[in-house]
Structures are given as structure tokens and as C-alpha cells.
Design a protein around this motif. Structure first.
Motif, PDB file in Angstrom:
ATOM      1  N   UNK A 138      37.886  12.974  27.115  1.00 15.56           N
ATOM      2  CA  UNK A 138      37.864  14.308  26.508  1.00 15.56           C
ATOM      3  C   UNK A 138      39.171  15.058  26.766  1.00 15.56           C
ATOM      4  N   UNK A 139      39.716  14.921  27.962  1.00  9.02           N
ATOM      5  CA  UNK A 139      40.998  15.562  28.254  1.00  9.02           C
ATOM      6  C   UNK A 139      42.118  14.931  27.437  1.00  9.02           C
ATOM      7  N   UNK A 140      42.080  13.607  27.301  1.00 10.67           N
ATOM      8  CA  UNK A 140      43.079  12.939  26.476  1.00 10.67           C
ATOM      9  C   UNK A 140      43.005  13.372  25.029  1.00 10.67           C
ATOM     10  N   UNK A 193      35.257  12.096  19.249  1.00 12.48           N
ATOM     11  CA  UNK A 193      34.711  13.385  18.780  1.00 12.48           C
ATOM     12  C   UNK A 193      35.173  14.610  19.540  1.00 12.48           C
ATOM     13  N   UNK A 194      35.795  14.443  20.726  1.00 14.96           N
ATOM     14  CA  UNK A 194      36.274  15.614  21.456  1.00 14.96           C
ATOM     15  C   UNK A 194      37.591  16.145  20.911  1.00 14.96           C
ATOM     16  N   UNK A 209      31.463  11.083  14.589  1.00  9.16           N
ATOM     17  CA  UNK A 209      31.157   9.883  15.363  1.00  9.16           C
ATOM     18  C   UNK A 209      29.948  10.104  16.270  1.00  9.16           C
ATOM     19  N   UNK A 210      28.955  10.815  15.726  1.00  9.49           N
ATOM     20  CA  UNK A 210      27.664  11.061  16.369  1.00  9.49           C
ATOM     21  C   UNK A 210      27.765  11.996  17.568  1.00  9.49           C
ATOM     22  N   UNK A 211      28.939  12.601  17.792  1.00  9.73           N
ATOM     23  CA  UNK A 211      29.133  13.492  18.933  1.00  9.73           C
ATOM     24  C   UNK A 211      29.283  14.938  18.498  1.00  9.73           C
ATOM     25  N   UNK A 212      28.729  15.854  19.286  1.00  4.56           N
ATOM     26  CA  UNK A 212      28.782  17.294  19.026  1.00  4.56           C
ATOM     27  C   UNK A 212      29.690  17.931  20.066  1.00  4.56           C
ATOM     28  N   UNK A 213      30.788  18.548  19.616  1.00  7.02           N
ATOM     29  CA  UNK A 213      31.743  19.126  20.549  1.00  7.02           C
ATOM     30  C   UNK A 213      32.190  20.505  20.081  1.00  7.02           C
ATOM     31  N   UNK A 247      41.887  24.980  28.278  1.00  4.47           N
ATOM     32  CA  UNK A 247      40.962  24.553  27.231  1.00  4.47           C
ATOM     33  C   UNK A 247      39.628  24.237  27.886  1.00  4.47           C
ATOM     34  N   UNK A 248      38.570  24.758  27.284  1.00  3.37           N
ATOM     35  CA  UNK A 248      37.205  24.417  27.698  1.00  3.37           C
ATOM     36  C   UNK A 248      36.588  23.554  26.605  1.00  3.37           C
ATOM     37  N   UNK A 249      35.995  22.447  26.959  1.00  2.00           N
ATOM     38  CA  UNK A 249      35.353  21.560  25.996  1.00  2.00           C
ATOM     39  C   UNK A 249      33.952  21.228  26.484  1.00  2.00           C
ATOM     40  N   UNK A 250      32.981  21.379  25.600  1.00  4.53           N
ATOM     41  CA  UNK A 250      31.603  21.001  25.903  1.00  4.53           C
ATOM     42  C   UNK A 250      31.137  20.033  24.831  1.00  4.53           C
ATOM     43  N   UNK A 251      30.486  18.955  25.264  1.00  9.27           N
ATOM     44  CA  UNK A 251      30.020  17.945  24.332  1.00  9.27           C
ATOM     45  C   UNK A 251      28.582  17.538  24.570  1.00  9.27           C
TER      46      UNK A 251
END
Length: 747
Positions: A653-655, A713-714, A610-614, A633-637
Motif C-alpha cells: 500500500x505504501x509502494x 487497488x491502493x 481488483x476487488x479491493x476498496x480503498x 497520506x492516510x490509506x484505508x482498505x
């Protein structure tokens, strides 16, 4: 989801409103609306912006709201370009009218990319008209005027005027051409990029009746609709006389229905004075069904078929690059693995529901649909009336996650309302119906084989994907793209597909396709990294550094292809962007710098959708009883140059991370004799608050690319990250979901 470049085909309509205000709308021409397969244009006074004489600004929220935040963040775009304070803005929900608002949908993380430029233009056009009105009043050049906080200023003469004071005069001016609209420099944004509470947050936490399930009308009756437990089954007989005599029951009748699973299916409708009376009557309902051919299908049967098909040559080769068999035969190490993931139900907290009133040949609907224009068209087709005879109002939905992209419940309430002919009615499903009559996230089976060369790099990759469909038609959301990573980044690569017939309907679920595929791809990449004796993140970065196989040239018109030029560049995997988020999550998590105690581990996953980089990293511990605790959890987008509403972005992103944990541990829908076995949260358990990680660290990179969406995308990279962390902690490789079936449970 279809993208529409409204900035090329839109124009503005401006009018004055009572008391001296201004009303601005963005319209699509009728011919262009029809070309987009939307209902015929319905010209109406609905507008994006209303400026009242007292300076209050009403902004229309065009899209459905099912929890992902467009009712706040889309108006934020308009308000910032309009240059008003958020405190004076009031939000109104649009009715369904694509001819006025363009596409109205909630799905595919399309709200931001589809509306970013058009809605900025709406706000900027209104601002420019207000400046013109003030400049003409003062007889000064427009270039000498500026705006701030809902006022036009002329600093040279020390004059200023509020928008409300000149709104009527501005409404008399011609709107600017789209090509002449001057957008703000992003450095001047005062609303975009600022954490902003959702406009309905207070109403939600205080229990105000703002959801579709809360909606009522005077004299409304309440309906339940009993369908065959096997999709497509038909009513043979039912004890309607007994049901009709029960307390409060007004109507009980058979609906013949059709054969299209996304439309009106056969069943029995019960209408009563209260929903509880209708539900109680339904519990006494006795129906004899003709269940049809799908009653022969089962999850066990699908697993057997997949196991038989997996070792065979795929029915279709979707992509072949290089010489895979030669690469595998010459590899220093070869890794084979079979992965699978199950069917899932969306399980939104608010079951499917809608309200309707049919009178004098016209239908009025109140729904939480994610694709309301599709629902309106389905209602028209179901009743044999025209879309012009239907008015549809958008109500807030209590979650959707893709389930409300399909509008079967809209078809049902429309038919029931027509039977009642004049009396309003609300249809409400039970939780059991919602789980057992879903458009399921399809399961899938991947049979993978890859080789590692002497330098620890991937020499060849082969995947036989066994999924669902018939002929060349893959079931909805059950396919995998020929471009799915690591396609184009492995010189010798082959991806084949085989299909199994399916009688159950499937559909998009949050991050459709990606929510299962990412688990497989990121887990198998981890297997290869371990086999190569390399750090999993460095192994991935090395793979991303490969020169990708060039894209084929676009087919020329008349040459047997579709023509029309190259694909949208934003939809093509960008290795540099993914490498950046992977490095960022490595650094934020302290990857390889943290000593893990026995029974603990860290895992990584990344995905483009969906055009997102995570990319995500998970820290997990597993005890001797296989009880799992996700500590962090660490998430970078990377979703482009602007995060419109940071507070909602972090929440989304947390959801995604928490929902991914539900996918991992307990969620699975199984079928036996054509029936869905699971029916409620006792057997289809979402992640509970005490099972969620205490901290989910979310960070966004700001890049040069146009902003894109965030609702989906997350989620995908979290699945691989947690499963890879379990392997790091235990040495056990998870190749099949849910984890509960492998003996794991939450600590």
C-alpha cells in the motif's frame, strides 16, 4: 486475469521420496488444463509440499515473483493449514507447469483470490494424511489426534510424532477427496495474519544474484536487439559486416519479425562475448528503417483529435440511464470540465531480459515473465515448435508493474537462441529501449458535464471519454467499464466513448485503467462538492447512500447474450464497503478537525478496483513557487477477512502511494513522428525518497468477505486525494497530468 476454481476440478497426487519423505502435488486433469487455454498437461514430479524425514518442509512457490510478495505469502497459506512452524519451511520456485500448479501469473491482484482456497486445501490435505498415518500407527481414532508445530499428538495416551517420522507412511495413503478436506478455523491461524519478512529479503539487501538480470550459464553469450524506433518498422539495410568485425562480436544478423506488436518484431541482433561488447557494437550500428504508417502519429496530434471529438456526439453510447439532458437543463448549477492523462511507461528498475538455450529441437528458458505460460506459448509459436519441447524456469524480476505481462523479450531471446543452436545466450535491454519500446499505459481524455440540484446533490452526469482503438475494438487497458462509479448511483447518467486510431502498443500498468480513471472521477467529484458548497467526504457518502440502479438480468442462453448466470458478486461495486473505508480514513486523518494553515490543504479520493476498496486522504502544502510537499497520506482498505502477511500488505500500500506520486508529478511519455521522446530517468523521473511523504499511514478493515489482492487497488485513490489537496491549498484545480506541465514541482 482469469480466475480458476481449482477446488472443483483438482485432485491430489502423493508419493514417497528417497529417505522416507512425502511429496504432495495438486494436479489439473489434462482435459481441464486444455479447456483453460493452457499448454498441454506436462506430468512431472513437481509438487507443492515435500516433507523430509528430519521434519524440514519444502513448499513450492507457484507464481512469478516481481516484488509483490507471492513467494512468501502463498507458501504461508499452505504452511498454516499444514500446521508447521514457519522456521522449518524452505521455499522453492516452481518451473512453469500450469498442468501441475494451475494458472501461474503475477498481475491483476489475482494471486490471493485465485489461490486462497486451493492452497489452504493443499496444506490441509497433507495435514489430514499425516494424522491418518499417525492414527493408524497407534490404532486410535483420527478424531482423537491433533496437530501442532509439525507434530501429530494423541493426548489421551500422551504420544506424539513428528511429521518427518511418518511422512513415508502418509505418502502410502490415499489423499482425501476435495469435498472431505477440513480447513482450519481462522481463529487457529498461527502464520496467516502474522508479519513475516520476505523469504528473499536478506539476499536482496546483501546483493545476492537472485534476479533474472544476474543469471548466467557456463559458456553464455550476450545479446542486444535493436528494433525500429517506430513500432512495426522493418529493416531495410544495416552495416552488419562492420559490426561483425568489432571486438568480441560473434554474430550480427537481421531478424525479419512479424507484424503482431506483442510478438517478435523486425530488428538487428548482435551477440558478443560480453554484454558491454554487444552494447558497444550496437552504438555503432547503422540501420535504415522503413518506419511505416505509425510514424505519422504524435501526442500533439492525439490532443488535437480529442479536442475536436470532445464536443461532438460520442461514436458509441456505452451507458445511458434516465434523461441526462433534461436533468442538466433543470439543474441549479452546471459544472463542465475537460480532464486528461498521458501515456506512461512502466519503467521497472530491471530492464527486460531473458536467457535461453536451444539445442536438438528443444528450448530452455529462464525469464522474469509475469505471464510465463503465455511466454512459453509465444516462444513455441515463434520457433514453430510445440510447448512440450520447451522448459521454462521462473526467475525473480526486478519489478514488473504490468510490463512483464507481455513477452516480446521472450520471443526475441528464443529466436536468437535458435540462431546460435546450442550456445546459451542472455538478452538484456538498455533503459532507453525499455522506456521507448514499452506497452504503454494509454492516455485518455474525459469531457464531463454534471448538474447539481437545489439540495446540493448530483442531478445528472455526462461523460464523453475519448480514448484509443478502431471500430468497436478499444486498445488494451484503454477502456472504461459501463459500471465505473458513479454509474448506477446517479439516476440520470450517460457515458459515451469515441476512439482514435493508435499505432503504439498499450498494456496493463499497475491498477490498469483505474490509475487514470480514478484521477478524473475523484477530481470531478470534488469539483461538484465544491460547487454544491458541501464537505467532499460527506458529499461522497451521500452519493454512496443512493439506491443503485438494479443490474440487468443475465442473458438467457440462446437469447443473443452469453448466458451463464449473473456476474461474480465480488466484482460488483459494494457501496457499503466503500462507505466504511471512507469513514475510516476520515476518522484516522482527523478530517475537518484539523485547521490547515494558509497554503496547506487536505484532499480525499476513493476507488474500487481488483476487488479491493480503498480510500486515501492527503495533506499537502504548496508554496508561492508552486513547489508541492506531501506531508502525509492516510490509506484505508478493505480486501476481505484476512491480511495474509501484514508487513508485506503495508509495504504494498505504501509502494502504491509513492508510485502514484510518480504518475502525478513527472511521468509522461510523448510521441513525435512515431518515436517515443522520453528515454531515461533524466526526463522520466520517478519520485525520490526525499520527495515521498514522511509518513504513509495504512490501515485495513477486517470484513466478512473472502480475501482479495493488494498489489494494485491502493494506488488509484491517491491521485485524486493529492490533486484535491492541491486545490484545497491553492484554489487551483488540476485537470491534466503530469503536474510538472502545470508548473508544479516537488519541494
Amino acid at each position: 486475469m482469469q480466475s480458476v476454481l481449482m477446488d472443483r476440478r483438482a485432485f491430489f497426487r502423493v508419493s514417497a521420496i528417497g529417505g522416507g519423505g512425502m511429496l504432495l502435488a495438486l494436479y489439473l486433469k489434462p482435459s481441464e488444463s486444455a479447456a483453460q487455454a493452457q499448454p498441454p498437461a506436462l506430468w512431472s514430479p513437481n509438487a507443492f509440499v515435500r516433507i523430509m524425514p528430519d521434519g524440514t518442509v519444502y513448499i513450492t512457490a507457484k507464481n512469478p515473483e516481481v516484488g509483490q510478495g507471492p513467494k512468501t505469502h502463498l507458501p504461508m497459506i499452505i504452511a498454516d493449514e499444514l500446521d508447521v512452524d514457519w522456521s522449518v519451511v524452505r521455499i522453492e520456485q516452481a518451473d512453469v507447469n500450469p498442468a501441475v500448479y494451475g494458472p501461474q501469473s503475477a498481475g491483476g491482484s489475482t494471486a490471493t483470490p485465485n489461490n486462497w482456497t486451493p492452497l489452504r486445501q493443499v496444506g490441509a490435505a497433507a495435514r489430514m494424511m499425516l494424522v491418518s498415518a499417525a492414527a493408524s500407527t497407534w490404532s486410535v481414532p483420527e478424531a482423537e489426534c491433533t496437530t501442532s508445530s509439525g507434530r501429530v499428538q494423541h493426548r489421551a495416551s500422551n504420544r506424539s510424532v513428528g511429521y518427518g517420522e511418518i511422512a513415508a507412511r502418509a505418502a502410502a495413503l490415499p489423499p482425501p477427496a476435495v469435498s472431505d478436506i477440513e480447513l482450519k478455523d481462522p481463529k487457529e491461524y498461527r502464520i496467516i495474519g502474522k508479519p513475516t519478512p520476505g523469504v528473499e529479503n536478506a539476499a536482496i539487501v546483501t546483493g545476492k544474484p537472485i534476479f533474472s538480470i544476474d543469471f548466467t550459464l557456463p559458456g553464455m553469450l550476450y545479446a542486444v536487439f535493436e528494433k525500429c524506433p517506430v513500432y512495426g518498422g522493418k529493416v531495410v539495410s544495416a552495416n552488419l559486416d562492420e559490426i561483425g568485425a568489432m571486438p568480441g562480436v560473434r554474430h550480427a544478423f537481421v531478424v525479419e519479425g512479424g507484424t503482431v506488436l506483442t510478438g517478435l518484431l523486425g530488428g538487428v541482433a548482435i551477440v558478443a562475448d560480453s554484454w558491454w561488447q554487444a552494447k558497444t557494437a550496437r552504438e555503432k550500428l547503422k540501420v535504415t528503417w522503413n518506419e511505416g504508417a505509425t510514424s505519422a502519429q504524435s501526442s500533439a496530434g492525439f490532443a488535437r483529435q480529442a479536442a475536436e471529438l470532445g464536443p461532438q456526439t460520442p461514436q458509441t453510447w456505452v451507458r445511458t440511464d434516465g434523461d441526462v439532458e433534461r436533468a442538466l437543463s433543470g439543474a441549479a448549477k452546471v459544472v463542465e470540465a475537460a480532464y486528461s492523462y498521458p501515456f506512461l511507461s512502466h519503467a521497472p528498475l530491471e530492464p527486460q531480459n531473458a536467457s535461453a538455450r536451444f539445442a536438438n529441437g528443444k528450448l530452455e528458458l529462464w525469464t522474469p515473465s509475469q505471464t510465463p505460460a503465455n511466454g512459453l506459448q509465444l516462444a513455441a509459436t515463434t520457433l514453430g515448435i510445440t510447448p512440450a519441447d520447451i522448459t521454462m524456469h521462473q526467475l525473480r524480476g526486478g519489478g514488473g508493474f504490468g510490463r512483464r505481462l507481455t513477452n516480446d523479450y521472450v520471443a526475441e531471446v528464443s529466436w536468437i537462441a535458435k540462431e546460435l543452436n546450442g550456445t546459451p545466450v542472455k538478452l538484456l535491454w538498455t533503459r532507453e529501449q525499455d522506456v521507448q519500446h514499452d506497452f504503454y499505459r494509454p492516455g485518455g481524455f474525459h469531457f464531463l458535464k454534471a448538474g447539481i440540484d437545489a439540495s446540493g446533490r448530483i442531478a445528472g452526469w455526462r461523460n464523453h471519454f475519448v480514448t484509443y482503438g478502431a471500430g468497436q475494438g478499444v486498445a488494451a487497458s484503454a477502456d472504461m467499464s459501463a459500471m465505473e462509479f458513479p454509474a448506477r448511483f446517479v439516476q440520470h447518467y450517460a457515458y459515451g466513448r469515441s476512439l482514435m486510431p493508435l499505432g503504439f502498443p498499450t498494456g496493463a500498468m499497475r491498477a490498469p485503467g483505474s490509475n487514470g480513471i480514478a484521477f478524473v472521477m475523484q477530481s470531478f467529484l470534488d469539483e461538484l462538492a465544491v460547487a454544491a458548497g458541501r464537505d467532499p467526504i460527506e458529499f461522497r457518502l451521500d452519493l454512496l447512500s443512493n439506491t443503485p440502479i438494479p443490474l440487468p438480468p443475465p442473458a438467457a442462453p440462446g437469447a443473443g447474450g452469453r448466458g451463464g448466470g449473473a456476474p461474480n458478486p465480488a466484482s460488483i461495486f459494494n457501496a457499503e464497503r466503500m462507505s466504511s473505508v471512507l469513514r475510516a480514513v476520515r476518522d484516522r486523518s482527523g478530517w475537518a478537525k484539523t485547521t490547515m494553515p494558509r497554503g496547506s490543504g487536505m484532499g480525499v479520493g476513493f476507488h474500487f478496483s481488483h476487488l479491493g476498496y480503498f480510500a486515501s486522504v492527503a495533506h499537502v502544502s504548496v508554496d508561492a513557487a508552486k513547489k508541492v510537499r506531501v506531508h502525509r497520506i492516510w490509506t484505508v482498505g478493505d480486501i476481505g477477512s484476512q491480511i495474509i502477511n501484514p508487513s508485506n500488505a503495508v509495504n504494498q500500500a505504501q509502494g502504491c502511494a509513492i508510485e502514484a506520486l510518480s504518475h502525478l508529478m513527472n511521468w509522461e511519455v510523448t510521441f513525435a513522428n512515431g518515436h517515443a521522446v522520453e528515454s531515461n530517468f533524466d526526463r522520466y523521473q520517478p519520485t525520490r525518497m526525499n520527495q515521498a511523504p514522511p509518513e504513509i499511514d495504512v490501515h485495513f478493515l477486517t470484513t466478512q468477505y473472502s480475501p482479495t489482492g493488494l498489489g494494485e487497488p491502493a494506488l488509484p485513490p491517491v491521485l485524486g486525494a493529492v490533486c484535491n489537496a492541491i486545490h484545497a491549498a491553492t484554489g487551483t484545480r488540476v485537470r491534466s497530468l503530469p503536474l510538472a506541465k502545470q508548473g508544479f514541482s516537488w519541494a
